[in-house]
Motif scaffolding. Sequence first.
Motif, PDB file in Angstrom:
ATOM      1  N   LEU A   1       0.814  -1.222   0.000  1.00  0.00           N
ATOM      2  CA  LEU A   1       0.000   0.000   0.000  1.00  0.00           C
ATOM      3  C   LEU A   1       0.845   1.269   0.000  1.00  0.00           C
ATOM      4  O   LEU A   1       0.450   2.282  -0.571  1.00  0.00           O
ATOM      5  CB  LEU A   1      -0.928   0.025   1.218  1.00  0.00           C
ATOM      6  CG  LEU A   1      -2.072  -0.985   1.231  1.00  0.00           C
ATOM      7  CD1 LEU A   1      -2.812  -0.939   2.569  1.00  0.00           C
ATOM      8  CD2 LEU A   1      -3.039  -0.720   0.087  1.00  0.00           C
ATOM      9  N   ASN A   2       1.999   1.211   0.655  1.00  0.00           N
ATOM     10  CA  ASN A   2       2.821   2.409   0.828  1.00  0.00           C
ATOM     11  C   ASN A   2       4.050   2.470  -0.069  1.00  0.00           C
ATOM     12  O   ASN A   2       4.786   3.450  -0.028  1.00  0.00           O
ATOM     13  CB  ASN A   2       3.253   2.532   2.293  1.00  0.00           C
ATOM     14  CG  ASN A   2       2.065   2.765   3.196  1.00  0.00           C
ATOM     15  OD1 ASN A   2       1.448   3.818   3.137  1.00  0.00           O
ATOM     16  ND2 ASN A   2       1.719   1.782   4.004  1.00  0.00           N
ATOM     17  N   GLY A   3       4.271   1.422  -0.861  1.00  0.00           N
ATOM     18  CA  GLY A   3       5.447   1.404  -1.719  1.00  0.00           C
ATOM     19  C   GLY A   3       6.731   1.533  -0.925  1.00  0.00           C
ATOM     20  O   GLY A   3       7.660   2.223  -1.316  1.00  0.00           O
ATOM     21  N   ALA A   4       6.757   0.883   0.224  1.00  0.00           N
ATOM     22  CA  ALA A   4       7.911   0.952   1.117  1.00  0.00           C
ATOM     23  C   ALA A   4       8.226  -0.442   1.639  1.00  0.00           C
ATOM     24  O   ALA A   4       7.366  -1.316   1.638  1.00  0.00           O
ATOM     25  CB  ALA A   4       7.606   1.877   2.289  1.00  0.00           C
ATOM     26  N   ASN A   5       9.456  -0.625   2.071  1.00  0.00           N
ATOM     27  CA  ASN A   5       9.852  -1.902   2.637  1.00  0.00           C
ATOM     28  C   ASN A   5       9.543  -1.900   4.130  1.00  0.00           C
ATOM     29  O   ASN A   5      10.277  -1.317   4.931  1.00  0.00           O
ATOM     30  CB  ASN A   5      11.339  -2.164   2.391  1.00  0.00           C
ATOM     31  CG  ASN A   5      11.750  -3.523   2.899  1.00  0.00           C
ATOM     32  OD1 ASN A   5      10.949  -4.451   2.940  1.00  0.00           O
ATOM     33  ND2 ASN A   5      13.003  -3.643   3.288  1.00  0.00           N
ATOM     34  N   ILE A   6       8.447  -2.524   4.490  1.00  0.00           N
ATOM     35  CA  ILE A   6       8.039  -2.619   5.890  1.00  0.00           C
ATOM     36  C   ILE A   6       8.199  -4.070   6.314  1.00  0.00           C
ATOM     37  O   ILE A   6       7.648  -4.967   5.670  1.00  0.00           O
ATOM     38  CB  ILE A   6       6.579  -2.133   6.069  1.00  0.00           C
ATOM     39  CG1 ILE A   6       6.483  -0.670   5.637  1.00  0.00           C
ATOM     40  CG2 ILE A   6       6.113  -2.334   7.505  1.00  0.00           C
ATOM     41  CD1 ILE A   6       5.074  -0.136   5.549  1.00  0.00           C
ATOM     42  N   THR A   7       8.960  -4.285   7.361  1.00  0.00           N
ATOM     43  CA  THR A   7       9.234  -5.641   7.813  1.00  0.00           C
ATOM     44  C   THR A   7       8.328  -6.016   8.983  1.00  0.00           C
ATOM     45  O   THR A   7       7.798  -5.143   9.673  1.00  0.00           O
ATOM     46  CB  THR A   7      10.698  -5.785   8.263  1.00  0.00           C
ATOM     47  OG1 THR A   7      10.905  -4.975   9.420  1.00  0.00           O
ATOM     48  CG2 THR A   7      11.664  -5.384   7.149  1.00  0.00           C
ATOM     49  N   ALA A   8       8.208  -7.290   9.219  1.00  0.00           N
ATOM     50  CA  ALA A   8       7.398  -7.772  10.336  1.00  0.00           C
ATOM     51  C   ALA A   8       7.929  -7.253  11.671  1.00  0.00           C
ATOM     52  O   ALA A   8       7.149  -6.996  12.591  1.00  0.00           O
ATOM     53  CB  ALA A   8       7.353  -9.300  10.342  1.00  0.00           C
ATOM     54  N   GLU A   9       9.242  -7.062  11.769  1.00  0.00           N
ATOM     55  CA  GLU A   9       9.839  -6.545  13.001  1.00  0.00           C
ATOM     56  C   GLU A   9       9.381  -5.119  13.304  1.00  0.00           C
ATOM     57  O   GLU A   9       9.427  -4.678  14.457  1.00  0.00           O
ATOM     58  CB  GLU A   9      11.373  -6.595  12.916  1.00  0.00           C
ATOM     59  CG  GLU A   9      11.946  -7.997  12.888  1.00  0.00           C
ATOM     60  CD  GLU A   9      11.800  -8.683  11.522  1.00  0.00           C
ATOM     61  OE1 GLU A   9      11.756  -9.924  11.504  1.00  0.00           O
ATOM     62  OE2 GLU A   9      11.718  -7.993  10.486  1.00  0.00           O
ATOM     63  N   MET A  10       8.927  -4.396  12.298  1.00  0.00           N
ATOM     64  CA  MET A  10       8.441  -3.022  12.471  1.00  0.00           C
ATOM     65  C   MET A  10       6.996  -2.987  12.965  1.00  0.00           C
ATOM     66  O   MET A  10       6.515  -1.944  13.399  1.00  0.00           O
ATOM     67  CB  MET A  10       8.517  -2.254  11.150  1.00  0.00           C
ATOM     68  CG  MET A  10       9.893  -2.038  10.638  1.00  0.00           C
ATOM     69  SD  MET A  10       9.775  -1.249   9.024  1.00  0.00           S
ATOM     70  CE  MET A  10      11.478  -0.979   8.653  1.00  0.00           C
ATOM     71  N   ILE A  11       6.318  -4.112  12.895  1.00  0.00           N
ATOM     72  CA  ILE A  11       4.896  -4.164  13.252  1.00  0.00           C
ATOM     73  C   ILE A  11       4.751  -4.435  14.745  1.00  0.00           C
ATOM     74  O   ILE A  11       4.505  -5.544  15.190  1.00  0.00           O
ATOM     75  CB  ILE A  11       4.144  -5.220  12.398  1.00  0.00           C
ATOM     76  CG1 ILE A  11       4.369  -4.972  10.913  1.00  0.00           C
ATOM     77  CG2 ILE A  11       2.659  -5.224  12.741  1.00  0.00           C
ATOM     78  CD1 ILE A  11       3.868  -3.621  10.406  1.00  0.00           C
ATOM     79  N   ASN A  12       4.960  -3.388  15.502  1.00  0.00           N
ATOM     80  CA  ASN A  12       4.788  -3.404  16.960  1.00  0.00           C
ATOM     81  C   ASN A  12       4.264  -2.041  17.368  1.00  0.00           C
ATOM     82  O   ASN A  12       4.948  -1.038  17.183  1.00  0.00           O
ATOM     83  CB  ASN A  12       6.113  -3.688  17.675  1.00  0.00           C
ATOM     84  CG  ASN A  12       6.516  -5.121  17.541  1.00  0.00           C
ATOM     85  OD1 ASN A  12       5.860  -5.999  18.089  1.00  0.00           O
ATOM     86  ND2 ASN A  12       7.573  -5.377  16.794  1.00  0.00           N
ATOM     87  N   CYS A  13       3.051  -1.994  17.889  1.00  0.00           N
ATOM     88  CA  CYS A  13       2.452  -0.722  18.270  1.00  0.00           C
ATOM     89  C   CYS A  13       1.352  -0.972  19.295  1.00  0.00           C
ATOM     90  O   CYS A  13       0.577  -1.923  19.157  1.00  0.00           O
ATOM     91  CB  CYS A  13       1.870  -0.023  17.038  1.00  0.00           C
ATOM     92  SG  CYS A  13       1.416   1.696  17.330  1.00  0.00           S
ATOM     93  N   GLU A  14       1.310  -0.117  20.292  1.00  0.00           N
ATOM     94  CA  GLU A  14       0.261  -0.231  21.307  1.00  0.00           C
ATOM     95  C   GLU A  14      -0.804   0.847  21.159  1.00  0.00           C
ATOM     96  O   GLU A  14      -1.822   0.803  21.831  1.00  0.00           O
ATOM     97  CB  GLU A  14       0.888  -0.198  22.699  1.00  0.00           C
ATOM     98  CG  GLU A  14       1.736  -1.431  22.955  1.00  0.00           C
ATOM     99  CD  GLU A  14       2.397  -1.430  24.307  1.00  0.00           C
ATOM    100  OE1 GLU A  14       1.797  -0.908  25.269  1.00  0.00           O
ATOM    101  OE2 GLU A  14       3.525  -1.943  24.406  1.00  0.00           O
TER     102      GLU A  14
END
Length: 111
Positions: A39-52
């Motif tokens: 969706l964002n045309g960016a390299n987003i890794t699973a390790e970045m998927i942490n948010c409260e």
Amino acid sequence: MKKLIAYCGLDCEKCDARKATLNNDDALRQKTAKLWSELNGANITAEMINCEGCRVDGVKTPFCDSLCPIRKCALEKAHETCGNCAEMEVCKTVGTVISNNSEAAKNLKNN
């Protein structure tokens, strides 16, 4: 206003990054990273998927923590959310979110 309504009006309780964080769900992190990368045309890794949550203490995705222009603006103006800003209706920064997500717009207008 609920603390899990983001500055832009999105509901953090519905966010897959938050769900993956709270449930330590690596499969959901992988799925979310793949979708957000596309969706964002960016390299987003699973390790970045942490948010409260955007407005609560705790971990945030790199984007939400330091790159999100909406969050930066609201923090600089010391607004609880964009709904507290007199410029919300004409703001191009939050405009993309609220023009594409009626629930976010409603959350901000009902604060």
